[in-house]
Write an enzyme that holds these catalytic residues in place. Structure first.
Site, PDB file in Angstrom:
ATOM      1  N   HIS A 146       8.801 -23.426   9.790  1.00  7.27           N
ATOM      2  CA  HIS A 146       7.688 -23.993  10.557  1.00  7.27           C
ATOM      3  C   HIS A 146       6.324 -23.747   9.917  1.00  7.27           C
ATOM      4  O   HIS A 146       5.423 -24.574  10.076  1.00  7.27           O
ATOM      5  CB  HIS A 146       7.666 -23.390  11.973  1.00  7.27           C
ATOM      6  CG  HIS A 146       8.783 -23.906  12.842  1.00  7.27           C
ATOM      7  ND1 HIS A 146       8.856 -23.649  14.196  1.00  7.27           N
ATOM      8  CD2 HIS A 146       9.877 -24.666  12.549  1.00  7.27           C
ATOM      9  CE1 HIS A 146       9.942 -24.228  14.700  1.00  7.27           C
ATOM     10  NE2 HIS A 146      10.588 -24.841  13.720  1.00  7.27           N
ATOM     11  N   ARG A 179       6.062 -32.593  11.744  1.00  8.95           N
ATOM     12  CA  ARG A 179       4.970 -32.112  12.602  1.00  8.95           C
ATOM     13  C   ARG A 179       4.440 -30.763  12.122  1.00  8.95           C
ATOM     14  O   ARG A 179       3.274 -30.437  12.337  1.00  8.95           O
ATOM     15  CB  ARG A 179       5.443 -32.036  14.055  1.00  8.95           C
ATOM     16  CG  ARG A 179       6.477 -30.963  14.334  1.00  8.95           C
ATOM     17  CD  ARG A 179       7.010 -31.057  15.769  1.00  8.95           C
ATOM     18  NE  ARG A 179       7.884 -29.944  16.124  1.00  8.95           N
ATOM     19  CZ  ARG A 179       9.168 -29.847  15.765  1.00  8.95           C
ATOM     20  NH1 ARG A 179       9.725 -30.799  15.028  1.00  8.95           N
ATOM     21  NH2 ARG A 179       9.902 -28.818  16.135  1.00  8.95           N
ATOM     22  N   HIS A 180       5.287 -30.014  11.441  1.00 11.97           N
ATOM     23  CA  HIS A 180       4.837 -28.703  10.950  1.00 11.97           C
ATOM     24  C   HIS A 180       3.884 -28.858   9.771  1.00 11.97           C
ATOM     25  O   HIS A 180       2.956 -28.066   9.612  1.00 11.97           O
ATOM     26  CB  HIS A 180       6.045 -27.841  10.585  1.00 11.97           C
ATOM     27  CG  HIS A 180       6.947 -27.605  11.741  1.00 11.97           C
ATOM     28  ND1 HIS A 180       6.546 -26.904  12.866  1.00 11.97           N
ATOM     29  CD2 HIS A 180       8.212 -28.031  11.987  1.00 11.97           C
ATOM     30  CE1 HIS A 180       7.535 -26.890  13.742  1.00 11.97           C
ATOM     31  NE2 HIS A 180       8.554 -27.572  13.232  1.00 11.97           N
ATOM     32  N   GLY A 206      -2.604  -5.481   8.047  1.00 12.30           N
ATOM     33  CA  GLY A 206      -3.698  -5.396   7.073  1.00 12.30           C
ATOM     34  C   GLY A 206      -3.465  -6.328   5.897  1.00 12.30           C
ATOM     35  O   GLY A 206      -4.395  -7.005   5.429  1.00 12.30           O
ATOM     36  N   MET A 207      -2.231  -6.370   5.419  1.00 17.78           N
ATOM     37  CA  MET A 207      -1.899  -7.273   4.315  1.00 17.78           C
ATOM     38  C   MET A 207      -2.090  -8.726   4.743  1.00 17.78           C
ATOM     39  O   MET A 207      -2.699  -9.523   4.026  1.00 17.78           O
ATOM     40  CB  MET A 207      -0.456  -7.056   3.850  1.00 17.78           C
ATOM     41  CG  MET A 207      -0.242  -5.823   3.030  1.00 17.78           C
ATOM     42  SD  MET A 207      -1.075  -5.947   1.422  1.00 17.78           S
ATOM     43  CE  MET A 207      -0.549  -4.371   0.718  1.00 17.78           C
ATOM     44  N   ASP A 213       0.870  -1.182   0.000  1.00 14.96           N
ATOM     45  CA  ASP A 213       0.000   0.000   0.000  1.00 14.96           C
ATOM     46  C   ASP A 213       0.908   1.234   0.000  1.00 14.96           C
ATOM     47  O   ASP A 213       2.131   1.131  -0.174  1.00 14.96           O
ATOM     48  CB  ASP A 213      -0.996  -0.033   1.175  1.00 14.96           C
ATOM     49  CG  ASP A 213      -0.346   0.235   2.525  1.00 14.96           C
ATOM     50  OD1 ASP A 213       0.910   0.284   2.602  1.00 14.96           O
ATOM     51  OD2 ASP A 213      -1.082   0.392   3.512  1.00 14.96           O
ATOM     52  N   HIS A 214       0.309   2.411   0.186  1.00 16.30           N
ATOM     53  CA  HIS A 214       1.084   3.655   0.141  1.00 16.30           C
ATOM     54  C   HIS A 214       2.207   3.672   1.181  1.00 16.30           C
ATOM     55  O   HIS A 214       3.274   4.213   0.939  1.00 16.30           O
ATOM     56  CB  HIS A 214       0.161   4.862   0.336  1.00 16.30           C
ATOM     57  CG  HIS A 214      -0.697   4.758   1.566  1.00 16.30           C
ATOM     58  ND1 HIS A 214      -1.793   3.913   1.632  1.00 16.30           N
ATOM     59  CD2 HIS A 214      -0.610   5.355   2.774  1.00 16.30           C
ATOM     60  CE1 HIS A 214      -2.345   4.027   2.828  1.00 16.30           C
ATOM     61  NE2 HIS A 214      -1.638   4.879   3.547  1.00 16.30           N
ATOM     62  N   CYS A 252       2.849  -3.365   4.103  1.00 15.14           N
ATOM     63  CA  CYS A 252       2.027  -2.211   4.477  1.00 15.14           C
ATOM     64  C   CYS A 252       2.665  -1.644   5.740  1.00 15.14           C
ATOM     65  O   CYS A 252       3.734  -2.103   6.150  1.00 15.14           O
ATOM     66  CB  CYS A 252       0.549  -2.557   4.636  1.00 15.14           C
ATOM     67  SG  CYS A 252       0.124  -3.654   5.989  1.00 15.14           S
ATOM     68  N   GLY A 253       2.036  -0.656   6.349  1.00 15.99           N
ATOM     69  CA  GLY A 253       2.679   0.010   7.474  1.00 15.99           C
ATOM     70  C   GLY A 253       3.083  -0.961   8.568  1.00 15.99           C
ATOM     71  O   GLY A 253       4.253  -1.052   8.950  1.00 15.99           O
ATOM     72  N   THR A 254       2.113  -1.724   9.069  1.00 18.32           N
ATOM     73  CA  THR A 254       2.390  -2.698  10.132  1.00 18.32           C
ATOM     74  C   THR A 254       2.524  -4.117   9.621  1.00 18.32           C
ATOM     75  O   THR A 254       2.971  -5.000  10.354  1.00 18.32           O
ATOM     76  CB  THR A 254       1.239  -2.718  11.151  1.00 18.32           C
ATOM     77  OG1 THR A 254       0.041  -3.150  10.467  1.00 18.32           O
ATOM     78  CG2 THR A 254       0.998  -1.347  11.773  1.00 18.32           C
ATOM     79  N   GLY A 255       2.060  -4.363   8.434  1.00 20.08           N
ATOM     80  CA  GLY A 255       2.000  -5.720   7.893  1.00 20.08           C
ATOM     81  C   GLY A 255       0.701  -6.434   8.213  1.00 20.08           C
ATOM     82  O   GLY A 255       0.337  -7.413   7.557  1.00 20.08           O
TER      83      GLY A 255
HETATM   84  C1  RB5 Z   1      -1.893   2.858   6.486  1.00 23.20           C
HETATM   85  O1  RB5 Z   1      -1.913   4.052   7.186  1.00 23.20           O
HETATM   86  C2  RB5 Z   1      -1.835   1.667   7.430  1.00 23.20           C
HETATM   87  O2  RB5 Z   1      -3.022   1.546   8.114  1.00 23.20           O
HETATM   88  C3  RB5 Z   1      -1.538   0.416   6.658  1.00 23.20           C
HETATM   89  O3  RB5 Z   1      -0.351   0.576   5.954  1.00 23.20           O
HETATM   90  C4  RB5 Z   1      -1.346  -0.843   7.465  1.00 23.20           C
HETATM   91  O4  RB5 Z   1      -0.466  -0.646   8.516  1.00 23.20           O
HETATM   92  C5  RB5 Z   1      -2.558  -1.532   7.896  1.00 23.20           C
HETATM   93  O5  RB5 Z   1      -2.513  -2.636   8.454  1.00 23.20           O
END
Ligand code: RB5
Length: 144
Positions: A98, A132-133, A70-71, A8-9, A65-68
């Protein structure tokens, strides 16, 4: 080997650098976008990447994505996708050994480009341990 990638952005700039890195390493890269830092919704690129992995149009995927989170949440709605979040070398190794993650997800706002490259190298260079995995990942999707 063909690798699909999306961001994402928040992950766009890191994706741009990683596409270049992967191509220099000899991988074929299919870029699912996004194509700028303009705000967009991560599921809009996560779902096409997941479809391509499931259809074996690419061998595996990388998503940013920012935190990973959402993806990872979007990708893991697809049967056949195991999207795993990694933010350091040890977790990059374990998410393949694993969990046999077929999509690597990274938190673009919380890791350096050098760490992202190390995570990718580690994930691509690690083998799934099976045993096992395998039994455990077989239980992830109910009814499969
Ligand atoms: C975008 O601001 C942020 O919400 C997105 O990149 C991501 O972190 C969502 O999980």
């Amino acid at each position: 080997m063909k690798i699909g990638i999306c961001a994402d952005h928040a992950g766009f700039e890191l994706k741009r650098q990683l596409v270049d890195y992967l191509q220099r390493k000899g991988y074929e890269v299919r870029d699912f976008g996004t194509d700028s830092t303009q705000s967009m919704d991560y599921p809009d690129v996560a779902h096409p990447l997941a479809d391509a992995v499931v259809a074996r149009q690419v061998d595996c995927g990388i998503a940013l994505c920012g935190t990973g989170n959402g993806m990872a949440m979007s990708l893991n709605h697809h049967r056949g996708i195991r999207a795993g979040l990694a933010w350091n070398k040890a977790i990059a190794e374990l998410v393949k050994a694993h969990n046999d993650a077929n999509v690597l997800v990274m938190p673009a706002r919380f890791i350096s480009p050098a760490m992202a490259r190390l995570i990718i190298r580690t994930w691509l260079g690690t083998a799934f341990e099976g045993g096992r995995h395998q039994r455990r990942i077989d239980k992830i999707e109910p009814g499969r």
